[in-house]
Design an enzyme around this catalytic site. Sequence first.
Site, PDB file in Angstrom:
ATOM      1  CB  THR A 179    -130.694  -6.646 -51.970  1.00 18.50           C
ATOM      2  OG1 THR A 179    -130.303  -7.632 -53.428  1.00 18.50           O
ATOM      3  CG2 THR A 179    -129.811  -7.662 -50.811  1.00 18.50           C
ATOM      4  CG  ASP A 228    -130.545  -0.961 -57.147  1.00 15.90           C
ATOM      5  OD1 ASP A 228    -130.091  -1.935 -57.208  1.00 15.90           O
ATOM      6  OD2 ASP A 228    -131.428  -0.053 -56.508  1.00 15.90           O
ATOM      7  CG  LEU A 229    -125.713  -2.707 -61.452  1.00 18.48           C
ATOM      8  CD1 LEU A 229    -123.947  -3.374 -61.453  1.00 18.48           C
ATOM      9  CD2 LEU A 229    -126.539  -2.998 -62.694  1.00 18.48           C
ATOM     10  CD  GLU A 230    -131.927  -4.516 -55.378  1.00 12.25           C
ATOM     11  OE1 GLU A 230    -132.108  -5.354 -54.636  1.00 12.25           O
ATOM     12  OE2 GLU A 230    -131.953  -3.726 -55.344  1.00 12.25           O
ATOM     13  CD  GLU A 231    -129.342 -11.311 -55.852  1.00 15.11           C
ATOM     14  OE1 GLU A 231    -130.687 -10.267 -55.565  1.00 15.11           O
ATOM     15  OE2 GLU A 231    -129.267 -11.608 -54.702  1.00 15.11           O
TER      16      GLU A 231
END
Length: 406
Positions: free
Chosen positions: A3, A155-158
């Site tokens: 994402t 915004d919490l992503e890899e």
Amino acid sequence: MRTRRIGPVLAAVAVAAGTAATLATHGASASVNATAALSDNWYASAPYLMPQSNNPPDPAAVMSATGQKAFQLAFILAPSGGGCSPTWDGTSAVSSDTTVTGVVNKIRGAGGDVSVSVGGYGGTKLGQTCSDANATAAAYQQVIDKYSLHALDFDLEEPEYENDAAINNELGAAQILQRDNPGLFVSVTMPGTAAGTGWFGTQLLDKAKTLGFTPDNFSIMPFDGGFNGASSQTSALEAFHSLLMSHLGWDSATAYAHEGFSGMNGKSDAGEYFYQADFQTVLDYATGHGLGRFTYWSVNRDRACTTTTDNGVCSNVPQSDWDFTKYTAKFAGATPPTSGTTTTTTTTTTTPGNGGSCAAAAWSATTAYNGGAVVSYNGHKWTAKWWTYGDTPGGAAGVWTDNGAC
């Protein structure tokens, strides 16, 4: 799942560009113009904008052309060399910033406001480097104080998204900031899947419930995961709605009210295509179900590709400048101008399946096509590479070759 938020790879180019230079001149003073908060619907509609990279547009011009009043400035990260102090893109310390201050002042001077997004796809996040939730919150409080913020997006992503300790720091910090800054609009954004969100997303929801933390919304990003147009996105949103009910114990209305959509305009990093008609369909779903947020990545990309196809600075679909930002303005309740400063840089956009002025027959989802078949779709001519049925031109299956606008 990727994402991806387009990273700061074009930072050096953008700073040299005319638009960025214009914005930077407004940062001669390090003081920010504090203003009263807008109504929450504006922060819930704020599209993402990178103020220092990816050829940032003039936000005042975008506001004039679309009616949009708020923008989500991205991204706050940990310093690239390590530490627990906030920076822009991992390189520019918030404490000494003047450039983003100038952008904020320009938006507020035009009657708008900003939210700031922390995290994103690239770089090291503060939740990964700070010792605990209190230290993480203290770092983000510096950002709130520096820009007199009324809204903040997590915004919490890899790879942070898959790190339990880091997510604990981020959600714990969000809860502290919500408590210490009454009225702060807080959104939590996470990857989306066909099932709503993945295993790590459901773990995030469970952790929020354990903490007793309720943001203004939990938003998913239904792109870069095998999505194909609006129907797949609304299906994912409906699945996520079910997850919000089952994991947080909410009734249906409460779940919808705390649910958000964060899309991607045009061509995604995974080769999916989302057109204006897709945005309209998802917008209708969002307003029809009372969703709490409708935004997208990014304003930097909300223009047609002319001299480049760089996915960080243009959409790679037929459009006029700022077409997609008009949908976020509509979600906030505004009526975008029908004329003004928008410059048309490509052919008139048509709705999916409509051949417009193309000589080729319009693509049909119920027709089987052999390799070599030519159709028109969304103002472009397409040629089938092999036999196909139901595969949208420009879709993730990669069946069709784009022969350009017609």
